[in-house]
Motif scaffolding. Structure first.
Motif, PDB file in Angstrom:
ATOM      1  N   GLU A  82     -38.006  46.277  84.223  1.00  0.00           N
ATOM      2  CA  GLU A  82     -37.459  46.930  83.127  1.00  0.00           C
ATOM      3  C   GLU A  82     -38.765  47.080  82.336  1.00  0.00           C
ATOM      4  O   GLU A  82     -38.924  47.993  81.632  1.00  0.00           O
ATOM      5  CB  GLU A  82     -36.715  46.050  82.350  1.00  0.00           C
ATOM      6  CG  GLU A  82     -37.018  44.755  81.741  1.00  0.00           C
ATOM      7  CD  GLU A  82     -36.808  43.473  82.790  1.00  0.00           C
ATOM      8  OE1 GLU A  82     -37.069  42.275  82.325  1.00  0.00           O
ATOM      9  OE2 GLU A  82     -36.738  43.708  84.025  1.00  0.00           O
ATOM     10  N   HIS A 118     -31.992  46.935  79.921  1.00  0.00           N
ATOM     11  CA  HIS A 118     -30.798  47.416  80.697  1.00  0.00           C
ATOM     12  C   HIS A 118     -30.586  46.251  81.805  1.00  0.00           C
ATOM     13  O   HIS A 118     -29.331  46.238  82.578  1.00  0.00           O
ATOM     14  CB  HIS A 118     -31.051  48.760  81.766  1.00  0.00           C
ATOM     15  CG  HIS A 118     -31.950  48.506  82.908  1.00  0.00           C
ATOM     16  ND1 HIS A 118     -33.312  48.410  82.759  1.00  0.00           N
ATOM     17  CD2 HIS A 118     -31.622  48.150  84.101  1.00  0.00           C
ATOM     18  CE1 HIS A 118     -33.693  48.296  84.142  1.00  0.00           C
ATOM     19  NE2 HIS A 118     -32.866  48.049  84.980  1.00  0.00           N
ATOM     20  N   ARG A 119     -31.391  45.271  81.561  1.00  0.00           N
ATOM     21  CA  ARG A 119     -30.910  44.005  82.868  1.00  0.00           C
ATOM     22  C   ARG A 119     -30.092  43.016  82.290  1.00  0.00           C
ATOM     23  O   ARG A 119     -29.530  42.287  82.987  1.00  0.00           O
ATOM     24  CB  ARG A 119     -32.362  43.520  83.451  1.00  0.00           C
ATOM     25  CG  ARG A 119     -32.865  44.689  84.290  1.00  0.00           C
ATOM     26  CD  ARG A 119     -34.002  44.170  85.159  1.00  0.00           C
ATOM     27  NE  ARG A 119     -33.603  43.010  85.940  1.00  0.00           N
ATOM     28  CZ  ARG A 119     -34.402  42.231  86.452  1.00  0.00           C
ATOM     29  NH1 ARG A 119     -35.857  42.020  86.206  1.00  0.00           N
ATOM     30  NH2 ARG A 119     -34.043  41.180  87.254  1.00  0.00           N
ATOM     31  N   TYR A 149     -26.679  49.569  80.429  1.00  0.00           N
ATOM     32  CA  TYR A 149     -26.627  48.072  80.736  1.00  0.00           C
ATOM     33  C   TYR A 149     -25.334  47.955  81.891  1.00  0.00           C
ATOM     34  O   TYR A 149     -25.357  47.726  82.793  1.00  0.00           O
ATOM     35  CB  TYR A 149     -26.560  46.868  80.200  1.00  0.00           C
ATOM     36  CG  TYR A 149     -26.030  45.685  80.464  1.00  0.00           C
ATOM     37  CD1 TYR A 149     -26.905  44.812  81.073  1.00  0.00           C
ATOM     38  CD2 TYR A 149     -24.703  45.388  80.339  1.00  0.00           C
ATOM     39  CE1 TYR A 149     -26.544  43.685  81.766  1.00  0.00           C
ATOM     40  CE2 TYR A 149     -24.201  44.241  80.871  1.00  0.00           C
ATOM     41  CZ  TYR A 149     -25.056  43.273  81.366  1.00  0.00           C
ATOM     42  OH  TYR A 149     -24.602  42.233  81.916  1.00  0.00           O
TER      43      TYR A 149
END
Length: 164
Positions: A82, A116-117, A131
């Motif tokens: 990321e 997004h993780r 996400y």
């Protein structure tokens, strides 16, 4: 969506996309090529419409196409993807996007790539869309490598619930 083609055709994007494709050529788990990127973009866009969030399609697709572009650097340099993706995305957005995105939209895309993780409190709408869509894009219930996957059972999409 001319700006997405510009992102796709940017030399830095092409370089890292090709390196990632080569690195994942023999991978039995989820890969991060065009199928995944389009799945994330399409799921996010559908959620955007259903939730009436009003985020422009180009912004969603831009974030989706950029969210995993640094994955190769995670494999080779140990940098969380990321972070690597956000670094690469910033260059690409500044060089390829021109005035297709406002400064606020660019910042939102970068936050979505960077965030997004992990789900966390106070996520921006685009960040949460990417996400959620990234996780929903995984068809764990039909994966032939399900038993070898390191994702814990709670993260895997073990049925269609939430997917349709």
């Amino acid at each position: 969506m001319h700006v997405i083609e510009k992102i796709w055709n940017h030399p830095l994007y092409a370089k890292y996309y090709q390196k990632l494709a080569e690195a994942e050529k023999e991978r039995i788990f989820c890969c991060h090529q065009i199928g995944h990127l389009l799945d994330v973009a399409r799921i996010a866009y559908i959620q955007n419409l259903e939730q009436k969030l009003g985020i422009r399609k180009e912004v969603i697709y831009g974030a989706a196409f950029l969210h995993d572009i640094g994955k190769y650097r995670q494999y080779t340099e140990g940098i969380p993807h990321e972070k690597a993706s956000a670094e690469i995305a910033e260059v690409i957005l500044n060089e390829a996007a021109g005035d297709a995105f406002s400064e606020g939209e660019k910042a939102s895309i970068l936050r979505a790539v960077l965030g997004h993780r992990r789900l966390r409190e106070g996520m921006e709408a685009l960040e949460k869309l990417i996400y959620t869509s990234d996780k929903l894009s995984r068809n764990c219930f039909a994966c032939k490598a399900q038993e070898e996957c390191s994702w814990d059972a709670g993260r895997k999409n073990s049925n269609f619930h939430g997917l349709i």
